[in-house]
Design a protein around this motif. Structure first.
Motif, PDB file in Angstrom:
ATOM      1  N   ALA A 127       0.819  -1.205   0.000  1.00  0.00           N
ATOM      2  CA  ALA A 127       0.000   0.000   0.000  1.00  0.00           C
ATOM      3  C   ALA A 127       0.858   1.262   0.000  1.00  0.00           C
ATOM      4  N   ARG A 128       2.230   1.163   0.435  1.00  0.00           N
ATOM      5  CA  ARG A 128       3.037   2.391   0.536  1.00  0.00           C
ATOM      6  C   ARG A 128       3.910   2.604  -0.678  1.00  0.00           C
ATOM      7  N   ASP A 129       4.205   3.860  -0.955  1.00  0.00           N
ATOM      8  CA  ASP A 129       5.075   4.198  -2.085  1.00  0.00           C
ATOM      9  C   ASP A 129       6.522   4.250  -1.583  1.00  0.00           C
ATOM     10  N   TRP A 130       7.101   3.087  -1.433  1.00  0.00           N
ATOM     11  CA  TRP A 130       8.461   3.028  -0.857  1.00  0.00           C
ATOM     12  C   TRP A 130       9.468   3.788  -1.692  1.00  0.00           C
ATOM     13  N   GLU A 131       9.342   3.657  -2.981  1.00  0.00           N
ATOM     14  CA  GLU A 131      10.316   4.364  -3.832  1.00  0.00           C
ATOM     15  C   GLU A 131      10.228   5.867  -3.613  1.00  0.00           C
ATOM     16  N   GLY A 132       8.972   6.309  -3.482  1.00  0.00           N
ATOM     17  CA  GLY A 132       8.776   7.734  -3.254  1.00  0.00           C
ATOM     18  C   GLY A 132       9.391   8.185  -1.941  1.00  0.00           C
ATOM     19  N   GLU A 133       9.504   7.234  -0.995  1.00  0.00           N
ATOM     20  CA  GLU A 133      10.037   7.602   0.319  1.00  0.00           C
ATOM     21  C   GLU A 133      11.545   7.427   0.396  1.00  0.00           C
ATOM     22  N   ARG A 134      12.174   6.992  -0.689  1.00  0.00           N
ATOM     23  CA  ARG A 134      13.599   6.627  -0.659  1.00  0.00           C
ATOM     24  C   ARG A 134      14.498   7.780  -0.201  1.00  0.00           C
ATOM     25  N   VAL A 135      15.445   7.449   0.703  1.00  0.00           N
ATOM     26  CA  VAL A 135      16.520   8.370   1.049  1.00  0.00           C
ATOM     27  C   VAL A 135      17.800   7.743   0.501  1.00  0.00           C
ATOM     28  N   ASP A 136      18.529   8.527  -0.223  1.00  0.00           N
ATOM     29  CA  ASP A 136      19.758   8.004  -0.818  1.00  0.00           C
ATOM     30  C   ASP A 136      20.833   7.899   0.270  1.00  0.00           C
ATOM     31  N   VAL A 137      21.041   6.671   0.768  1.00  0.00           N
ATOM     32  CA  VAL A 137      21.998   6.525   1.877  1.00  0.00           C
ATOM     33  C   VAL A 137      23.443   6.627   1.415  1.00  0.00           C
ATOM     34  N   THR A 138      23.619   6.672   0.113  1.00  0.00           N
ATOM     35  CA  THR A 138      24.997   6.854  -0.355  1.00  0.00           C
ATOM     36  C   THR A 138      25.358   8.337  -0.409  1.00  0.00           C
ATOM     37  N   ALA A 139      24.323   9.195  -0.233  1.00  0.00           N
ATOM     38  CA  ALA A 139      24.591  10.633  -0.216  1.00  0.00           C
ATOM     39  C   ALA A 139      25.247  10.997   1.126  1.00  0.00           C
ATOM     40  N   PRO A 140      25.999  12.134   1.209  1.00  0.00           N
ATOM     41  CA  PRO A 140      26.649  12.503   2.487  1.00  0.00           C
ATOM     42  C   PRO A 140      25.624  12.704   3.589  1.00  0.00           C
ATOM     43  N   GLY A 141      26.037  12.374   4.813  1.00  0.00           N
ATOM     44  CA  GLY A 141      25.156  12.572   5.960  1.00  0.00           C
ATOM     45  C   GLY A 141      25.082  14.033   6.326  1.00  0.00           C
ATOM     46  N   ILE A 142      24.345  14.335   7.359  1.00  0.00           N
ATOM     47  CA  ILE A 142      24.247  15.730   7.785  1.00  0.00           C
ATOM     48  C   ILE A 142      25.543  16.072   8.516  1.00  0.00           C
ATOM     49  N   ALA A 143      26.206  17.105   8.032  1.00  0.00           N
ATOM     50  CA  ALA A 143      27.564  17.395   8.496  1.00  0.00           C
ATOM     51  C   ALA A 143      27.620  17.628   9.997  1.00  0.00           C
ATOM     52  N   ARG A 144      28.599  16.987  10.636  1.00  0.00           N
ATOM     53  CA  ARG A 144      28.860  17.220  12.035  1.00  0.00           C
ATOM     54  C   ARG A 144      30.382  17.143  12.157  1.00  0.00           C
ATOM     55  N   PRO A 145      30.991  18.235  12.575  1.00  0.00           N
ATOM     56  CA  PRO A 145      32.457  18.231  12.584  1.00  0.00           C
ATOM     57  C   PRO A 145      33.009  17.184  13.549  1.00  0.00           C
ATOM     58  N   VAL A 146      34.113  16.577  13.151  1.00  0.00           N
ATOM     59  CA  VAL A 146      34.793  15.621  14.010  1.00  0.00           C
ATOM     60  C   VAL A 146      36.130  16.251  14.396  1.00  0.00           C
ATOM     61  N   GLY A 147      36.374  16.402  15.668  1.00  0.00           N
ATOM     62  CA  GLY A 147      37.625  17.014  16.101  1.00  0.00           C
ATOM     63  C   GLY A 147      38.749  15.998  16.144  1.00  0.00           C
ATOM     64  N   HIS A 148      39.958  16.500  15.991  1.00  0.00           N
ATOM     65  CA  HIS A 148      41.135  15.619  16.029  1.00  0.00           C
ATOM     66  C   HIS A 148      42.126  16.132  17.046  1.00  0.00           C
ATOM     67  N   LEU A 149      42.603  15.229  17.873  1.00  0.00           N
ATOM     68  CA  LEU A 149      43.679  15.611  18.783  1.00  0.00           C
ATOM     69  C   LEU A 149      44.960  15.717  17.972  1.00  0.00           C
ATOM     70  N   HIS A 150      45.791  16.652  18.337  1.00  0.00           N
ATOM     71  CA  HIS A 150      47.101  16.792  17.705  1.00  0.00           C
ATOM     72  C   HIS A 150      47.869  15.471  17.862  1.00  0.00           C
ATOM     73  N   PRO A 151      48.604  15.057  16.827  1.00  0.00           N
ATOM     74  CA  PRO A 151      49.307  13.762  16.936  1.00  0.00           C
ATOM     75  C   PRO A 151      50.225  13.672  18.158  1.00  0.00           C
ATOM     76  N   ILE A 152      50.807  14.792  18.539  1.00  0.00           N
ATOM     77  CA  ILE A 152      51.679  14.778  19.725  1.00  0.00           C
ATOM     78  C   ILE A 152      50.848  14.461  20.974  1.00  0.00           C
ATOM     79  N   THR A 153      49.668  15.072  21.048  1.00  0.00           N
ATOM     80  CA  THR A 153      48.798  14.816  22.196  1.00  0.00           C
ATOM     81  C   THR A 153      48.378  13.349  22.228  1.00  0.00           C
ATOM     82  N   GLN A 154      48.056  12.818  21.057  1.00  0.00           N
ATOM     83  CA  GLN A 154      47.636  11.419  21.005  1.00  0.00           C
ATOM     84  C   GLN A 154      48.739  10.495  21.500  1.00  0.00           C
ATOM     85  N   LEU A 155      49.943  10.805  21.045  1.00  0.00           N
ATOM     86  CA  LEU A 155      51.080   9.978  21.437  1.00  0.00           C
ATOM     87  C   LEU A 155      51.353  10.131  22.931  1.00  0.00           C
TER      88      LEU A 155
END
Lengths: 794, 354
Positions: free
Chosen positions: B84-112
């Motif tokens: 009964a549902r229009d699944w194709e019409g509801e499709r979200v392209d999961v290969t498209a980029p997600g909603i951006a959320r920055p990922v922080g990185h520790l400085h390599p010296i700090t990590q070490l």
């Protein structure tokens, strides 16, 4: 220092190859930085004899020589040198090879006469400047032998790093050979040297020496030799110096260098006729002038020690000789100085005048005052052998006495330090190899070790244990786990805070950068700071790194600018030391935590609000409670006002205490750093103050049993009323029953501004009645009116 | 009632069900085959009237059929709902980029630094830190660097302009020249002053050398200081070798051999350079170890008795080792970074790789 393998081999009697010696030294004594062949470029030069010599038939200035270079091997060589003569031993380069200067030798016809080879001048062999004629070798030079090999130019250089503790003995071939012999397991001829005594003529004609301050020279000795001939050194001496990177000069100077490289004793030769009456060793007078050997004229001060005659300073003691008393071709009488000067004075002089000489290098490390006793007779005989003349006098003044140094060493301490038991006999053997005298005390496990004067670095038992450890080899010590009491670490460290600050910041999407602790006038100017508020380096590497950073912000803004080349939006932070003067003159080191956010171009979002939310959430994650953001005002510190946009910045307080600031950067600052306006926000905290704001005491509040009643409210105010004011009104008006108030919309219309809140009312013991909620709601409305002239619009 | 009838009902029910495409028809089907008035229901009701023999054979079959029809009904309901549902019409392209959320990185010296800290803390070490601007006393004098001695040339120093800090020394207040610390070793004495052996502590930190920068030289870099002290005899060279092997073995996750070579530092006696067996080529020889099978990693030694005295301990009573190694160098080796200047460069393209 560069060492000649041939020389070390000759002195130590080792049979090991250069690489084997290098390995041995690496593991037991010194770091060998390089082992390399000496590149003399004379592989094809052999020793020949001129057996026939005739005039060239077609050229007046050329002669045709028959040169024997081996049994049954006579070459015809055309030669233009005026000094060629029958019977001479010469250096011949054979066709098909190249000389160091790049001259290619091939079989050629010179005016119709075949010439197969060339007889070389000194310059052509790379041995000095002489090009007046061919180099004539001594009569006993072996026919057919390789020139380079015979003169010791076939050598390998060992470049060995001598650390300051061993400067006294190891900066010499003799010292290094002694070490190699010890490591080889025997120290034959180093233990006792036959003492040669100098024969002094009855009448001592050496200049009188007066030492003003006994401290500045522990020993001052010198030889006076009259009637010398200054000329080129013999080839063997030139070769030895060349291999070690010294340019041969003349026999007198070459001998001083040679003896220094051999023994470690710096030596200086004066032209004795240029010394006016006696010598005095004294501190220089203020502004006294001296022209050095290099013809550079320097101004002296009382820190410098000089060798002076009755008129003026002649030499900078222990560092460099002077021009006026230098050895020249005309010199006939010489005074050879073999002395020891105070190390720290020499060091100061060397640094002040920038004179990095070999002599100064050795004196500042300390030269053994007993060395002169060995070097004096050597110098005398070598000078007379190579320059002629006669010994006419000697001075030897001792201002200090060497007392043999004795150290007690117990077998138990060796075990305690190294963690391995070394049998007593082995300890004795190892120390004896190094030339130390070892005596067993009555108590058999204790040794009395007498240290020779050349090893002033061996002061106490621990120094001896190091000698035992390295001689034996540290690889013979088996790792063993310690037995330790179970204890807690000692103190809370700033590192723990640092790690927490950093890991949480990363969780909120900030990248961590590190910048230098220094910046320059340009950065200070751009950030509108003043140089006077900064600590300054004495000799910075470059103007960019002159001042100690007083805040992280300027360099972070530089980094923001640089990163804009590759990214259009980003956030990053740094945690690091900053250096400020809270009290005049007293430098204080603080830990600053600073954030930068660069927003997208043409974004609807205010970058400052975006950073604010990041910072708020970050602080919440650190359990920092009661955080308020208040607009900048008159009370705001000057630095914050300078950095931030006047109406887009906030001071951040925790429990009423200012811990930092946040805001869009001031348009002026943006311009100075080449950053776009409206897109860059910064936040900065004093990490210590922030830490105090942490609330780590947690207590559980029972979950709400009775449902909240929710209602929305939109209040209109004059424009000047800020969100925090509206929230305050709502909170106060709502009283105890108001449990939550969330500001979800702000509208602006002409001179008015509205704030819309989701409100949640409730009580812990009952479900509220509509009437109860209405009372709270109405109180909010009336308070809004009373405080700010606000009203409600339904 | 017999077997044939049950089979007929089953066949009829299933055949009808297959054709059904909508909810209403399915409801009618349910009434027809499973409803109270359905043939199957009446048969189930009649079971009680059957002979014991028939009960035994037919009752399980009837129950089975009912069960089967209920299951088929549920499956059909799901199928109809799905259709009964229009699944194709509801499709979200999961290969498209997600909603951006920055990922922080520790400085390599700090990590070490974190990695190193963790290992040492597991070994019971305390973590301390100290100021980057030091006094001449802590950086040099207390560490047995004689005044005006070439040993000071081993560490090119950034001196600060002007007077200096007033510090108390032997009961007297003296002005001390200030400098950027050239090593983390000043913290040996600082820690000793505040604590009593036995203890073990590490001090990571930023250090400074007044030397020109290029791809392999930096005036600012990171170091580690490690100090372990106890009564004389308890902590010795063998202990140091054990600890160093344990640390590097854990850090690199494989057995590491320590090689000590003689060296000189004013604040230790004996002093060593220490090498570790090359972890990249297992000592077979590679470009990192310059074909030697060993990597030079730092300096170490038994704390000089003069240093212990400077910290106020009686000579000879305590003994221990100190060692230091460059975190920056370790990071370059670990991440194959060829230009040391990257670390302080602040380029996010660099930071985000770690």
């Amino acid at each position: 220092m560069r060492y000649s393998y041939n020389w070390l081999k000759e002195l130590s009697g080792t049979k090991k190859s250069p690489d084997q010696i290098a390995r041995l030294l690496m593991m037991h004594a010194f770091e060998v930085e390089e082992v390399l062949r000496y590149e003399h470029g004379l592989q094809d030069v052999v020793i020949g004899k001129v057996e026939g010599l005739e005039q060239h038939p077609n050229a007046d200035r050329l002669r045709v020589a028959q040169v024997r270079v081996g049994r049954g091997d006579v070459r015809q060589v055309v030669c233009g040198a005026p000094n060629i003569a029958l019977g001479q031993m010469v250096a011949v380069v054979l066709p098909g090879s190249t000389l160091p200067g790049g001259i290619e030798i091939s079989e050629v016809k010179l005016r119709d006469v075949l010439s197969s080879g060339m007889i070389c001048s000194a310059r052509e062999l790379g041995l000095g400047e002489n090009h007046d004629g061919i180099l004539v070798l001594p009569e006993d030079a072996p026919l057919g032998a390789y020139f380079a090999k015979y003169y010791g130019l076939d050598d390998t250089i060992l470049d060995i790093k001598i650390l300051p503790d061993r400067g006294g003995d190891a900066l010499s071939h003799e010292g290094m050979a002694r070490e190699i012999a010890a490591l080889d397991g025997y120290a034959p001829r180093f233990t006792e040297k036959p003492k040669k005594n100098l024969k002094i003529p009855a009448y001592n004609r050496a200049p009188k020496v007066v030492i003003a301050d006994k401290k500045i020279s522990a020993r001052y000795s010198g030889l006076c030799i009259k009637g010398v001939t200054v000329k080129e050194s013999p080839l063997w001496l030139q070769a030895r110096l060349l291999v070690l990177g010294y340019r041969p000069k003349n026999n007198i100077v070459d001998i001083t260098n040679y003896l220094m490289l051999l023994s470690g004793q710096p030596i200086h030769a004066f032209d004795a006729d240029k010394i006016n009456e006696g010598l005095s060793i004294r501190r220089a007078k203020k502004n006294e002038k001296l022209t050095l050997l290099t013809d550079e004229s320097i101004k002296l001060s009382a820190e410098d020690i000089v060798i002076a005659d009755s008129k003026k300073a002649l030499a900078l003691a222990g560092v460099m000789g002077g021009a006026s008393s230098a050895i020249t071709e005309e010199t006939e009488n010489i005074f050879v100085e073999i002395a020891v000067f105070e190390a720290s004075s020499i060091r100061k002089t060397k640094q002040k005048h920038g004179l990095m000489t070999d002599a100064a290098f050795r004196f500042e490390r300390g030269v053994d005052m007993e060395l002169a006793t060995e070097v004096l007779p050597l110098a005398s005989s070598l000078m007379i052998e190579l320059a002629g003349g006669k010994l006419f006098g000697l001075r030897d003044i001792r201002n200090a006495k060497h007392v043999p140094h004795k150290v007690l060493l117990s077998e138990e301490l060796v075990l305690a330090v190294l963690g391995v038991r070394v049998p007593l006999f082995e300890i004795v053997r190892l120390l004896a190899l190094l030339g130390l005298k070892v005596k067993k005390k009555a108590d058999k496990a204790v040794l009395e070790v007498t240290v020779p004067s050349r090893r002033p670095d061996l002061i106490d038992a621990w120094n001896l244990i190091e000698e035992i450890g390295r001689m034996r080899g540290y690889d013979k010590i088996t790792p063993s786990a310690p037995v330790l009491p179970l204890t807690l670490p000692h103190e809370e460290s700033g590192k723990k805070k640092e790690m927490l600050y950093k890991t949480k910041a990363v969780a909120f999407g900030f990248d961590e950068v590190m910048t230098y602790s220094f910046y320059g006038s340009k950065d200070i100017e751009a950030a509108l700071l003043t140089e006077g508020d900064h600590a300054e380096l004495e000799s910075p590497l470059s103007p960019e790194y002159t001042y100690l950073r007083a805040t992280l912000v300027p360099l972070l803004l530089r980094k923001a600018k640089e990163n804009l080349r590759n990214f259009d939006t980003f956030t990053f932070f740094e945690y690091g030391s900053t250096f400020a003067f809270p009290i005049k003159g007293a430098l204080k080191e603080l830990k600053e935590l600073a954030f930068v956010q660069v927003g997208k171009a043409k974004s609807e979002e205010q970058v400052v609000l975006s950073l604010k939310e990041n910072v708020r959430a970050y602080l919440a994650s650190l359990a920092i409670g009661e955080v308020t953001f208040s607009p900048l005002d008159e009370e705001t510190s000057q630095i914050v006002k300078t950095f931030l946009h006047p109406t887009r910045g906030a001071e951040i307080r925790v429990h009423g205490v200012t811990v930092g600031y946040l805001g869009e950067i001031h348009p002026r600052i943006a311009k100075n750093f080449g950053l776009p306006e409206n897109r860059v926000a910064v936040a900065s905290f004093d990490s210590e103050n922030l830490w105090h704001g942490r609330n780590t005491e947690k207590e559980f509040i029972p979950l709400q049993k009775f449902p909240y009643a929710t209602r929305d409210i939109t209040l209109w105010f004059p424009r000047t009323v800020m969100a925090s004011d509206a929230l305050e009104v709502v909170r106060t008006g709502g009283g105890e029953l108001l449990k939550e108030a969330e500001l979800f919309a702000i509208y602006e219309k002409e001179e008015e501004k509205s704030y819309s809140f989701h409100l949640a009312f409730g009580a812990t013991d009952r479900t509220l009645t509509t009437e109860e909620m209405d009372v709270s709601f109405d109180t909010i409305v009336s308070l809004a009116k009373e405080r700010f002239g606000g009203y409600i619009r339904y | 009632m017999n077997q044939a009838l049950i089979t007929t009902i089953e066949k009829q029910a299933l055949e009808t069900l297959v054709a059904i495409k909508d909810k209403e028809t399915l409801m009618r089907w349910e009434v027809q085959f499973l409803g109270r008035k359905s043939e199957l229901s009446s048969m189930l009701k009649d079971v009680k009237n059957l002979t014991p023999e028939q009960k035994r054979t037919l009752a399980p079959k009837l129950q089975g059929l009912r069960q089967k029809l209920v299951t088929e009904l549920t499956l059909k309901q799901v199928e109809i709902e799905n259709n009964a549902r229009d699944w194709e019409g509801e499709r979200v392209d999961v290969t498209a980029p997600g909603i951006a959320r920055p990922v922080g990185h520790l400085h390599p010296i700090t990590q070490l630094e974190n990695e190193v800290l963790e290992i040492f803390e597991a070994l019971g070490f305390a973590v301390a830190d100290g100021p980057e601007v030091e006094t001449e006393w802590y950086n040099f004098d207390a560490l047995n660097f004689p005044k005006d001695h070439p040993a000071r040339d081993m560490q090119d120093t950034f001196w600060l302009k002007g007077g200096g800090a007033k510090i108390k020394k032997n009961g007297k207040t003296e002005a001390e020249r200030l400098l950027m610390r050239t090593h983390t070793s000043p913290n040996q004495v600082r820690f000793m002053e505040k604590n009593k052996p036995p203890f073990r502590v590490i001090v990571p930190g930023r250090v400074f050398r007044n030397e020109a920068t290029d791809a392999s030289h930096e005036h600012t870099f990171h170091q580690f200081e490690c100090l372990m002290l106890d009564e004389t005899g308890k902590v010795n060279v063998a202990t140091f070798k054990y600890l160093a092997e344990t640390f590097f073995g854990t850090f690199f996750g494989k057995k590491v051999t320590i090689r000590l070579r003689p060296s000189f530092f004013p604040f230790t006696e004996p002093s060593f350079e220490f090498d570790i067996s090359c972890v990249l080529c297992d000592s077979a020889g590679c470009s990192t170890c310059k074909q030697t099978g060993w990597i030079e990693i730092g300096g170490a030694g038994m704390v000089h008795q003069n240093v212990l005295e400077a910290a106020g301990y009686p000579k000879g009573k305590y003994q221990g080792f100190a060692w230091g190694f460059g975190l920056t160098r370790l990071a370059m080796m670990k991440y194959k970074i060829t230009d040391i200047r990257q670390f302080m460069g602040g380029d996010l393209r660099f930071i985000r790789q770690f």
